[in-house]
Design a protein around this motif. Structure first.
Motif, PDB file in Angstrom:
ATOM      1  N   GLN A 133     -11.286 -10.200  12.632  1.00  0.00           N
ATOM      2  CA  GLN A 133     -10.983 -12.147  13.516  1.00  0.00           C
ATOM      3  C   GLN A 133     -10.632 -12.295  12.260  1.00  0.00           C
ATOM      4  O   GLN A 133      -9.242 -13.448  12.433  1.00  0.00           O
ATOM      5  N   MET A 134     -10.530 -11.969  10.895  1.00  0.00           N
ATOM      6  CA  MET A 134      -9.824 -12.743   9.904  1.00  0.00           C
ATOM      7  C   MET A 134      -8.979 -12.419   9.653  1.00  0.00           C
ATOM      8  O   MET A 134      -7.559 -12.940   9.180  1.00  0.00           O
ATOM      9  N   GLU A 135      -8.417 -10.861   9.998  1.00  0.00           N
ATOM     10  CA  GLU A 135      -6.664 -10.471  10.214  1.00  0.00           C
ATOM     11  C   GLU A 135      -5.889 -11.615  11.296  1.00  0.00           C
ATOM     12  O   GLU A 135      -4.718 -11.955  11.093  1.00  0.00           O
TER      13      GLU A 135
ATOM     14  N   ALA B 247      -5.961 -11.120   2.409  1.00  0.00           N
ATOM     15  CA  ALA B 247      -4.848 -12.217   2.211  1.00  0.00           C
ATOM     16  C   ALA B 247      -4.043 -11.463   1.056  1.00  0.00           C
ATOM     17  O   ALA B 247      -2.682 -12.707   1.644  1.00  0.00           O
ATOM     18  N   ALA B 248      -3.895 -10.641   0.292  1.00  0.00           N
ATOM     19  CA  ALA B 248      -2.638 -10.478  -0.151  1.00  0.00           C
ATOM     20  C   ALA B 248      -1.644  -9.834   0.482  1.00  0.00           C
ATOM     21  O   ALA B 248      -0.959  -9.705   0.687  1.00  0.00           O
ATOM     22  N   ASP B 249      -2.340  -9.200   1.488  1.00  0.00           N
ATOM     23  CA  ASP B 249      -1.013  -8.735   2.656  1.00  0.00           C
ATOM     24  C   ASP B 249      -0.960  -9.077   3.434  1.00  0.00           C
ATOM     25  O   ASP B 249       0.582  -8.847   3.848  1.00  0.00           O
ATOM     26  N   GLN B 250      -1.235 -10.215   3.855  1.00  0.00           N
ATOM     27  CA  GLN B 250      -0.630 -11.366   4.451  1.00  0.00           C
ATOM     28  C   GLN B 250       0.084 -12.761   4.024  1.00  0.00           C
ATOM     29  O   GLN B 250       0.775 -13.590   4.480  1.00  0.00           O
ATOM     30  N   GLY B 251       0.341 -12.241   2.648  1.00  0.00           N
ATOM     31  CA  GLY B 251       0.912 -13.155   1.354  1.00  0.00           C
ATOM     32  C   GLY B 251       0.101 -14.352   1.121  1.00  0.00           C
ATOM     33  O   GLY B 251       0.706 -15.502   0.950  1.00  0.00           O
ATOM     34  N   LEU B 252      -1.214 -14.299   1.655  1.00  0.00           N
ATOM     35  CA  LEU B 252      -1.837 -15.560   1.343  1.00  0.00           C
ATOM     36  C   LEU B 252      -2.473 -15.687  -0.169  1.00  0.00           C
ATOM     37  O   LEU B 252      -3.268 -14.964  -0.823  1.00  0.00           O
ATOM     38  N   THR B 253      -3.467 -17.101  -0.160  1.00  0.00           N
ATOM     39  CA  THR B 253      -4.399 -17.225  -1.266  1.00  0.00           C
ATOM     40  C   THR B 253      -5.292 -17.381  -1.274  1.00  0.00           C
ATOM     41  O   THR B 253      -5.674 -17.970  -0.517  1.00  0.00           O
ATOM     42  N   VAL B 254      -6.570 -16.740  -1.052  1.00  0.00           N
ATOM     43  CA  VAL B 254      -8.228 -17.649  -0.479  1.00  0.00           C
ATOM     44  C   VAL B 254      -9.095 -17.506  -1.721  1.00  0.00           C
ATOM     45  O   VAL B 254      -8.688 -16.118  -2.412  1.00  0.00           O
ATOM     46  N   ARG B 255      -9.369 -17.977  -1.320  1.00  0.00           N
ATOM     47  CA  ARG B 255     -10.959 -18.341  -2.850  1.00  0.00           C
ATOM     48  C   ARG B 255     -11.795 -18.131  -2.069  1.00  0.00           C
ATOM     49  O   ARG B 255     -11.827 -18.461  -0.476  1.00  0.00           O
ATOM     50  N   VAL B 256     -12.393 -17.011  -2.531  1.00  0.00           N
ATOM     51  CA  VAL B 256     -13.596 -15.703  -1.872  1.00  0.00           C
ATOM     52  C   VAL B 256     -15.108 -16.348  -2.464  1.00  0.00           C
ATOM     53  O   VAL B 256     -15.308 -15.306  -3.574  1.00  0.00           O
ATOM     54  N   GLY B 257     -16.227 -16.573  -2.739  1.00  0.00           N
ATOM     55  CA  GLY B 257     -17.207 -16.028  -2.723  1.00  0.00           C
ATOM     56  C   GLY B 257     -18.202 -16.185  -1.841  1.00  0.00           C
ATOM     57  O   GLY B 257     -18.344 -15.622  -0.520  1.00  0.00           O
TER      58      GLY B 257
ATOM     59  N   LEU C   9     -11.625  -9.571   1.958  1.00  0.00           N
ATOM     60  CA  LEU C   9     -11.465 -10.271   2.481  1.00  0.00           C
ATOM     61  C   LEU C   9      -9.502 -10.626   1.678  1.00  0.00           C
ATOM     62  O   LEU C   9      -8.708 -11.265   1.907  1.00  0.00           O
ATOM     63  N   ARG C  10     -10.295 -10.288   0.191  1.00  0.00           N
ATOM     64  CA  ARG C  10      -9.075 -11.190  -0.836  1.00  0.00           C
ATOM     65  C   ARG C  10      -7.735  -9.267  -0.371  1.00  0.00           C
ATOM     66  O   ARG C  10      -6.748 -10.083  -0.940  1.00  0.00           O
ATOM     67  N   GLU C  11      -7.715  -8.284  -0.467  1.00  0.00           N
ATOM     68  CA  GLU C  11      -7.036  -7.496   0.349  1.00  0.00           C
ATOM     69  C   GLU C  11      -6.362  -7.800   1.291  1.00  0.00           C
ATOM     70  O   GLU C  11      -5.204  -7.757   1.264  1.00  0.00           O
TER      71      GLU C  11
END
Length: 563
Positions: free
Chosen positions: A62-64, A97-107, A93-95
């Motif tokens: 779903q996040m993809e 985001a990186a694959d999609q060229g995004l930066t996301v803060r995950v806790g 999730l961090r991987e």
């Protein structure tokens, strides 16, 4: 106001709900509940096959599709999809985001997994999973540190709402009333579309072909309005919210890690179309212990369904039972062998299927051979030597493993609740500083009985709604009246004795009735009806989902003034 939506009530819920909730209207936080007692066993078996798994893979997919959308709309995501491996899901999730060229803060939140500490904590051996139910403040710590996504393992379902609310409004551990209000709102949201007309007793009153998912508008005092995005299907009424409040609860004290919410103080009022206000909720200090769910394999299970057609159904059932048990060798008899005859047949039927009854044989044993090959051989041998018209719905299988769920309670201080912040810092979350042992609530005063008058024999469901579910091996059954007059009748009529009479399967089992006058409801807990829990498949309806509908179909004398 904090707008919190839900996009999942279980692992396997509507895949498109995340995108729908993000695009159909404004939100501050989007939650998803992916875990249940059975899900933890499924994830444990996934982890056995691949140590890199153990989380809800659906959420990652779903996040993809929706990660960029959530970030663009500044909607924070809070889910328990981490299952047994929240750290692995956070890394995935961090991987992504990186694959999609995004930066996301995950806790993420951890510490619920007790399996590595099982011996230290005195838990039994042979467990596949052992998880404590954590509270809201680990989630709140991650959000306060700027997390845009928070993934957890086993937390209470309501913590997914209470955590964001605590972070947003600055609540602390002593804000019991506000926390209790958020817990109640979280309980309404946790099962997704069940709050918006799904699985609703009076489904015919609304268009529930594709109900929207629920939203809670939280306020600083803990009160809320339950609603949904405009234009989505289903309905939000005091009835749909009442049904969900009664789901899988028991008495007036609804205990959790952060607060004990008093369900007997909940007040529901209509607040416009598809809007129901929840107010008045009082909270008390939580108990000093945390609930923990233990999952293990219980053995092997198999099932054969014999089809009995036409005349002499009872005699045919007796014959096949006697033949089958004789065919089993002395050393081949399973530890548990249960027969159930479902009289689905109709006299003088127009089709063969309508003329047939189903005889279910369920076996369980610790040895796969006794549950599998021995049962299959004994059943197949009867094919040409049994009752007339002998056949089964499917060839006997080799047997399958079944799981067992058990709930225990541990000292809250023994559980290492930890928030892992987006920068990797680890922050310990202490247990509640003030606790109160859980005690039965005082019995409320019942309303005056309905005045005597003529009655008519009719199904209970004409005047009352119901919703039922499971907690381990126990069944919960909530019943509410649709009118004040109906409540005056229901409160005095639907006693434990009458429930046992209407539902004979409950005879001999401990049954407790709780009264919730503000909801015009009585809530029953039937201990042991579901054996060792849903994964053990001990009953036709192993999660008691339709127990309430069975009750509503039963006939009794109902005052004509209500009909």
């Amino acid at each position: 106001m904090l707008r919190i939506g839900n996009a999942s009530g279980f692992y396997g819920d509507r895949f498109t709900a995340v995108r729908d909730m993000l695009t159909d209207g404004p939100l501050d936080v989007l939650t998803g509940d992916y875990l249940a007692e059975l899900t933890m066993l499924i994830l444990a078996r996934d982890r056995q096959k691949d140590p890199g798994l153990g989380y809800a893979k659906t959420f990652l997919r779903q996040m993809e599709d929706c990660l960029a959308l959530a970030l663009d709309r500044r909607v924070r995501i809070v889910v328990n999809a981490g299952g047994l491996s929240p750290a692995r899901l956070a890394a995935a999730l961090r991987e992504l985001a990186a694959d999609q060229g995004l930066t996301v803060r995950v806790g993420h939140v951890e510490g619920d997994d007790l399996l590595p500490r099982a011996a230290e904590l005195g838990l039994p051996g042979g467990l596949l999973a052992a998880n404590a139910y954590l509270g809201a403040f680990g989630i709140a710590e991650c959000l306060r540190a700027g997390a845009e996504i928070v993934v957890t393992g086993r937390v209470t379902d309501a913590a997914l709402v209470a955590g964001p609310a605590a972070a947003h409004f600055g609540w602390g551990p002593g804000d019991f009333d506000a926390l209790a209000g958020a817990v109640v709102a979280g309980h309404v949201l946790e099962c997704g579309a069940q709050a918006t007309g799904g699985n609703y007793a009076f489904f015919h009153e609304h268009d529930v072909r594709r109900p929207g998912f629920p939203i809670a508008e939280l306020h600083a005092d803990g009160s809320s309005v339950i609603t949904k995005h405009p234009g989505t299907g289903g309905a939000v009424t005091t009835g749909t919210v009442t049904a969900q409040l009664l789901y899988e609860t028991s008495g007036p004290r609804y205990a959790g890690p952060d607060v004990t919410a008093r369900l007997d103080t909940v007040r529901l009022t209509a607040d416009g179309p598809d809007r129901v206000r929840i107010s008045g909720v009082r909270g008390e200090a939580p108990p000093p212990t945390l609930k923990a769910g233990l999952n293990r394999l219980g053995g092997w299970r198999n099932e054969v369904v014999f089809v009995l057609t036409g005349l002499d159904i009872e005699a045919k059932a007796a014959l096949v039972r006697e033949q089958f048990e004789q065919a089993l060798g002395k050393d081949d008899r399973p530890a548990e062998l249960r027969w159930t005859l479902a009289r689905t047949d109709h006299p003088d039927a127009r089709t063969e299927e309508e003329a047939s009854a189903l005889l279910h044989l369920t076996v369980r044993d610790g040895d796969q051979r006794r549950a599998g090959r021995a049962v299959g051989s004994a059943a197949v041998e009867l094919a040409l030597a049994g009752y007339p018209g002998f056949h089964v719905t499917a060839p006997p299988g080799p047997g399958a493993p079944y799981g067992v769920f058990e709930a225990v309670h541990l000292d809250a201080g023994a559980v290492e609740h930890t928030a892992v912040l987006p920068d990797g810092a680890r922050r310990a979350v202490p247990p509640a500083p003030v606790t109160r042992p859980l005690e039965p609530a005082e019995e409320p005063e019942l309303p005056a009985p309905l005045a005597p008058g003529p009655t008519r024999r009719a199904p209970l469901g004409l005047v009352a709604g119901a919703r039922s579910g499971d907690k381990g091996g126990d069944a919960n059954l909530g019943v509410w009246a649709r009118s004040e007059a109906g409540w005056h009748w229901l409160a005095h009529t639907l006693t434990v004795d009458l429930l046992r009479e209407l539902l004979p399967e409950t005879a001999g089992l401990p049954v407790t009735r709780y009264v919730l006058p503000n909801l015009r409801a009585v809530n029953f807990v039937v201990q042991g009806l579901l054996g060792e829990g849903v994964a053990a498949q001990a009953r036709f309806d192993p999660q008691a989902k339709a127990l309430g509908e069975w009750l509503r179909s039963r006939r009794l004398d109902i005052p004509e003034v209500l009909l």
